[in-house]
Design a protein around this motif. Structure first.
Motif, PDB file in Angstrom:
ATOM      1  N   LYS A   1      -7.370  -2.354  -7.940  1.00  0.00           N
ATOM      2  CA  LYS A   1      -8.773  -1.998  -7.721  1.00  0.00           C
ATOM      3  C   LYS A   1      -9.724  -3.070  -8.259  1.00  0.00           C
ATOM      4  O   LYS A   1     -10.807  -3.285  -7.695  1.00  0.00           O
ATOM      5  CB  LYS A   1      -9.088  -0.658  -8.384  1.00  0.00           C
ATOM      6  CG  LYS A   1      -8.415   0.527  -7.727  1.00  0.00           C
ATOM      7  CD  LYS A   1      -8.762   1.817  -8.472  1.00  0.00           C
ATOM      8  CE  LYS A   1      -7.980   2.995  -7.944  1.00  0.00           C
ATOM      9  NZ  LYS A   1      -8.248   4.227  -8.722  1.00  0.00           N
TER      10      LYS A   1
ATOM     11  N   ALA B   1      -6.901  -6.374   1.269  1.00  0.00           N
ATOM     12  CA  ALA B   1      -7.105  -5.164   0.461  1.00  0.00           C
ATOM     13  C   ALA B   1      -6.561  -3.925   1.148  1.00  0.00           C
ATOM     14  O   ALA B   1      -5.982  -3.056   0.504  1.00  0.00           O
ATOM     15  CB  ALA B   1      -8.590  -4.972   0.163  1.00  0.00           C
ATOM     16  N   MET B   2      -6.754  -3.847   2.466  1.00  0.00           N
ATOM     17  CA  MET B   2      -6.366  -2.652   3.211  1.00  0.00           C
ATOM     18  C   MET B   2      -5.758  -3.060   4.549  1.00  0.00           C
ATOM     19  O   MET B   2      -6.385  -2.962   5.596  1.00  0.00           O
ATOM     20  CB  MET B   2      -7.589  -1.754   3.435  1.00  0.00           C
ATOM     21  CG  MET B   2      -7.300  -0.443   4.134  1.00  0.00           C
ATOM     22  SD  MET B   2      -8.832   0.525   4.256  1.00  0.00           S
ATOM     23  CE  MET B   2      -8.465   1.525   5.690  1.00  0.00           C
TER      24      MET B   2
ATOM     25  N   SER C   1       0.843  -1.195   0.000  1.00  0.00           N
ATOM     26  CA  SER C   1       0.000   0.000   0.000  1.00  0.00           C
ATOM     27  C   SER C   1       0.877   1.243   0.000  1.00  0.00           C
ATOM     28  O   SER C   1       1.949   1.261   0.614  1.00  0.00           O
ATOM     29  CB  SER C   1      -0.921   0.007   1.213  1.00  0.00           C
ATOM     30  OG  SER C   1      -0.236   0.429   2.372  1.00  0.00           O
TER      31      SER C   1
ATOM     32  N   TYR D   1     -16.612  -1.362  -0.933  1.00  0.00           N
ATOM     33  CA  TYR D   1     -16.026  -0.151  -0.365  1.00  0.00           C
ATOM     34  C   TYR D   1     -16.966   0.365   0.718  1.00  0.00           C
ATOM     35  O   TYR D   1     -18.186   0.342   0.558  1.00  0.00           O
ATOM     36  CB  TYR D   1     -15.850   0.929  -1.438  1.00  0.00           C
ATOM     37  CG  TYR D   1     -15.477   2.286  -0.871  1.00  0.00           C
ATOM     38  CD1 TYR D   1     -14.156   2.584  -0.568  1.00  0.00           C
ATOM     39  CD2 TYR D   1     -16.458   3.240  -0.584  1.00  0.00           C
ATOM     40  CE1 TYR D   1     -13.809   3.818  -0.015  1.00  0.00           C
ATOM     41  CE2 TYR D   1     -16.126   4.465  -0.032  1.00  0.00           C
ATOM     42  CZ  TYR D   1     -14.793   4.756   0.254  1.00  0.00           C
ATOM     43  OH  TYR D   1     -14.458   5.954   0.807  1.00  0.00           O
TER      44      TYR D   1
ATOM     45  N   LEU E   1     -11.176  -5.549  -5.736  1.00  0.00           N
ATOM     46  CA  LEU E   1     -12.032  -5.151  -4.626  1.00  0.00           C
ATOM     47  C   LEU E   1     -13.441  -5.711  -4.780  1.00  0.00           C
ATOM     48  O   LEU E   1     -13.985  -5.777  -5.875  1.00  0.00           O
ATOM     49  CB  LEU E   1     -12.095  -3.631  -4.519  1.00  0.00           C
ATOM     50  CG  LEU E   1     -10.806  -2.928  -4.090  1.00  0.00           C
ATOM     51  CD1 LEU E   1     -11.041  -1.422  -4.003  1.00  0.00           C
ATOM     52  CD2 LEU E   1     -10.302  -3.470  -2.767  1.00  0.00           C
TER      53      LEU E   1
ATOM     54  N   LEU F   1      -4.744   1.359  -0.152  1.00  0.00           N
ATOM     55  CA  LEU F   1      -5.054   0.176  -0.954  1.00  0.00           C
ATOM     56  C   LEU F   1      -3.804  -0.644  -1.273  1.00  0.00           C
ATOM     57  O   LEU F   1      -2.811  -0.100  -1.748  1.00  0.00           O
ATOM     58  CB  LEU F   1      -5.739   0.604  -2.251  1.00  0.00           C
ATOM     59  CG  LEU F   1      -6.219  -0.510  -3.185  1.00  0.00           C
ATOM     60  CD1 LEU F   1      -7.290  -1.356  -2.497  1.00  0.00           C
ATOM     61  CD2 LEU F   1      -6.758   0.081  -4.482  1.00  0.00           C
TER      62      LEU F   1
ATOM     63  N   TYR G   1      -7.675   6.062  -1.954  1.00  0.00           N
ATOM     64  CA  TYR G   1      -6.993   4.794  -2.222  1.00  0.00           C
ATOM     65  C   TYR G   1      -5.571   4.722  -1.690  1.00  0.00           C
ATOM     66  O   TYR G   1      -4.819   3.824  -2.058  1.00  0.00           O
ATOM     67  CB  TYR G   1      -6.972   4.531  -3.732  1.00  0.00           C
ATOM     68  CG  TYR G   1      -8.326   4.239  -4.318  1.00  0.00           C
ATOM     69  CD1 TYR G   1      -9.062   3.139  -3.899  1.00  0.00           C
ATOM     70  CD2 TYR G   1      -8.869   5.075  -5.289  1.00  0.00           C
ATOM     71  CE1 TYR G   1     -10.307   2.870  -4.440  1.00  0.00           C
ATOM     72  CE2 TYR G   1     -10.120   4.817  -5.845  1.00  0.00           C
ATOM     73  CZ  TYR G   1     -10.828   3.702  -5.412  1.00  0.00           C
ATOM     74  OH  TYR G   1     -12.064   3.446  -5.948  1.00  0.00           O
TER      75      TYR G   1
ATOM     76  N   SER H   1     -12.691   2.289   3.868  1.00  0.00           N
ATOM     77  CA  SER H   1     -12.327   0.891   4.089  1.00  0.00           C
ATOM     78  C   SER H   1     -12.723   0.094   2.861  1.00  0.00           C
ATOM     79  O   SER H   1     -13.789   0.349   2.282  1.00  0.00           O
ATOM     80  CB  SER H   1     -13.039   0.308   5.316  1.00  0.00           C
ATOM     81  OG  SER H   1     -12.562   0.888   6.509  1.00  0.00           O
ATOM     82  N   TYR H   2     -11.900  -0.863   2.473  1.00  0.00           N
ATOM     83  CA  TYR H   2     -12.238  -1.701   1.321  1.00  0.00           C
ATOM     84  C   TYR H   2     -11.789  -3.132   1.576  1.00  0.00           C
ATOM     85  O   TYR H   2     -10.856  -3.394   2.340  1.00  0.00           O
ATOM     86  CB  TYR H   2     -11.644  -1.185   0.011  1.00  0.00           C
ATOM     87  CG  TYR H   2     -10.570  -0.137   0.144  1.00  0.00           C
ATOM     88  CD1 TYR H   2     -10.882   1.218   0.030  1.00  0.00           C
ATOM     89  CD2 TYR H   2      -9.240  -0.494   0.376  1.00  0.00           C
ATOM     90  CE1 TYR H   2      -9.898   2.186   0.153  1.00  0.00           C
ATOM     91  CE2 TYR H   2      -8.256   0.478   0.491  1.00  0.00           C
ATOM     92  CZ  TYR H   2      -8.585   1.819   0.378  1.00  0.00           C
ATOM     93  OH  TYR H   2      -7.618   2.781   0.505  1.00  0.00           O
ATOM     94  N   TYR H   3     -12.507  -4.061   0.924  1.00  0.00           N
ATOM     95  CA  TYR H   3     -12.299  -5.480   1.174  1.00  0.00           C
ATOM     96  C   TYR H   3     -12.365  -6.267  -0.134  1.00  0.00           C
ATOM     97  O   TYR H   3     -13.166  -5.950  -1.010  1.00  0.00           O
ATOM     98  CB  TYR H   3     -13.357  -6.027   2.133  1.00  0.00           C
ATOM     99  CG  TYR H   3     -13.333  -5.391   3.503  1.00  0.00           C
ATOM    100  CD1 TYR H   3     -12.524  -5.901   4.507  1.00  0.00           C
ATOM    101  CD2 TYR H   3     -14.125  -4.269   3.786  1.00  0.00           C
ATOM    102  CE1 TYR H   3     -12.498  -5.312   5.768  1.00  0.00           C
ATOM    103  CE2 TYR H   3     -14.097  -3.683   5.037  1.00  0.00           C
ATOM    104  CZ  TYR H   3     -13.285  -4.212   6.032  1.00  0.00           C
ATOM    105  OH  TYR H   3     -13.261  -3.623   7.267  1.00  0.00           O
ATOM    106  N   THR H   4     -11.544  -7.317  -0.222  1.00  0.00           N
ATOM    107  CA  THR H   4     -11.638  -8.265  -1.325  1.00  0.00           C
ATOM    108  C   THR H   4     -12.623  -9.370  -0.947  1.00  0.00           C
ATOM    109  O   THR H   4     -13.058  -9.470   0.203  1.00  0.00           O
ATOM    110  CB  THR H   4     -10.268  -8.910  -1.617  1.00  0.00           C
ATOM    111  OG1 THR H   4      -9.877  -9.689  -0.479  1.00  0.00           O
ATOM    112  CG2 THR H   4      -9.215  -7.867  -1.936  1.00  0.00           C
TER     113      THR H   4
END
Length: 438
Positions: free
Chosen positions: A81, A291-292, A38, A87, A84, A77, A74, A100-103
């Motif tokens: 992208k 992801a984060m 990141s 979000y 992902l 991240l 981002y 916040s973001y997640y796979t």
């Protein structure tokens, strides 16, 4: 990794602190490698200087909510992208958002952690999710956990005009809801709305098995009041949009940190010291966040962490969550917090019927208003005034209000018509509502 979550540690796979520590250390190196991808952590880490162990993490600066805001959208991240899945932004964010973001792989961990409820979740359950969906994580998280367990999910988002309290009660009653997820305050409002609809909360909802709650500090007194109202266990959850579920309750009623899925530290903001246990602010390093990644993220929640043994056998640390110290207010020489005051309010006898209250901390006195039926007002006022004086040593002005003052009856019984937007209206119709949903 795969989406099934089979790679994730499961309760019962470790047999003590040493086994748990080994699980953490093994995953930490992968977590650090993810973090180094990141932009934010790339500036803090170099490939040749990654911490070699959990003990070495203390050399890294804490990650703060302000860091997340400063790196919107981002900057945190760590994956392309296109990988992902979702979000989110946390609630109560002032100014720049807290992203916040997640796979999809992250979601396997998120859903499993939330689903760790000792009472169990299965395809026999009707699960009412009564927390916000939208950009917050909470509703989506419970929804995903319910589906993971095979439950029928009722998406009762508490920010939607289409789901007033009267409809919540109807759904709970008519569908035979077995489990719910909400903030604790919702459970009290449902009880009032159920009574307004002619239902008895503890008797007319026989399929209800448990109330899952989180999102606000919960004292033992309020928890007991809710449980007695509905006649079922109240099972607490602790987490955040930035991290997902961080702790859940065991059959013995103790909250356990999910230390197989994250590293935890207790930070003393006065001295800057950190420890494994004790009182302070909770710092978390999620171990399966792709992801984060977050390294030493300070949630700024005041907690007490202990590694004492618990008869449940989970072999996980326990936590008490007190909320934010910033939410304390001075009255005279005392600091008034909602947690301590709530304990006093809900220590009043159940027979007084007090469900709703509010308070304002003035420099010289504490103003408190409670809803209470006429026949109990004098006793409730006297008892609460005395307990505030004994606990805080400050004067208080306790006002007993008729039921329906703080939570209007209309809020409990109304069923507003939520319509779709339109532009064409007929004679006599109010075209001031053109294009708007309400």
């Amino acid at each position: 990794m795969n989406d099934s979550g089979s790679h994730l540690p499961q309760l019962g796979q470790w047999h003590g602190p040493e086994d748990l520590h080994s699980l953490q250390e093994k995953q930490l190196q992968q977590t650090l490698l993810w973090a180094a991808n990141s932009p934010f952590y790339r500036q803090r880490l170099t490939a040749g200087a990654l911490p070699a162990s959990a003990a070495d993490l203390s050399d890294l600066a804490l990650t703060t909510k302000q860091d997340l805001r400063d790196n919107y959208p981002y900057g945190m991240l760590a994956v392309p992208k296109k990988r992902l899945a979702t979000y989110h932004e946390s609630s109560g964010t002032a100014g720049r958002p807290t992203p916040s973001y997640y796979t999809a792989q992250d979601w396997a961990d998120l859903a499993e952690r939330f689903a760790r409820k000792w009472i169990g979740m299965s395809d026999e359950d009707i699960f009412l999710v009564r927390t916000p969906y939208a950009l917050l994580l909470t509703g989506h998280l419970a929804h995903a956990a319910g589906r993971l367990a095979g439950a029928t999910v009722v998406p009762g988002d508490n920010r939607s005009l289409a789901m007033p309290y009267a409809r919540v009660v109807r759904v709970m009653h008519d569908l035979g809801v077995t489990l719910t997820w909400s903030v604790p305050t919702e459970c009290l409002i449902w009880a009032a709305a159920a009574a307004a609809a002619g239902h008895r909360p503890g008797a007319d909802f026989p399929q209800l098995r448990a109330l899952f709650v989180g999102g606000e500090p919960l004292t033992s007194a309020r928890r007991g009041r809710i449980s007695r109202l509905w006649g079922v266990p109240v099972i607490e959850e602790y987490g955040s949009t930035e991290t997902g579920s961080l702790a859940g309750e065991c059959p013995n009623g103790r909250m356990h940190l999910w230390a197989d899925r994250a590293l935890f530290e207790v930070y003393d903001p006065r001295t800057g010291s950190v420890s494994r246990e004790g009182e302070g602010q909770l710092v978390v390093t999620p171990l399966y966040r792709e992801a984060m990644p977050l390294l030493r993220y300070n949630l700024e929640d005041d907690v007490s962490v202990s590694y004492d043994d618990c008869a449940c056998g989970w072999n996980l640390p326990t936590v008490q969550v007190f909320g934010r110290s910033a939410f304390g207010y001075r009255v005279g020489s005392a600091t008034i917090t909602q947690h301590r005051l709530e304990e006093l309010v809900f220590s009043l006898p159940d027979s007084y019927g007090v469900l709703f209250w509010r308070a304002k901390a003035e420099p010289s006195a504490l103003r408190i208003e409670i809803e209470v039926p006429q026949e109990h007002r004098a006793a409730a006022r006297a008892q609460l005034t005395a307990s505030v004086g004994d606990t805080f040593g400050v004067p208080s002005d306790v006002v007993a209000l008729p039921p329906g003052t703080l939570i209007p009856a209309e809020a409990l019984t109304s069923m507003p018509d939520v319509v779709k937007p339109r532009s064409l209206f007929g004679p006599g119709e109010d075209w001031g509502k053109a294009l708007l949903y309400y």
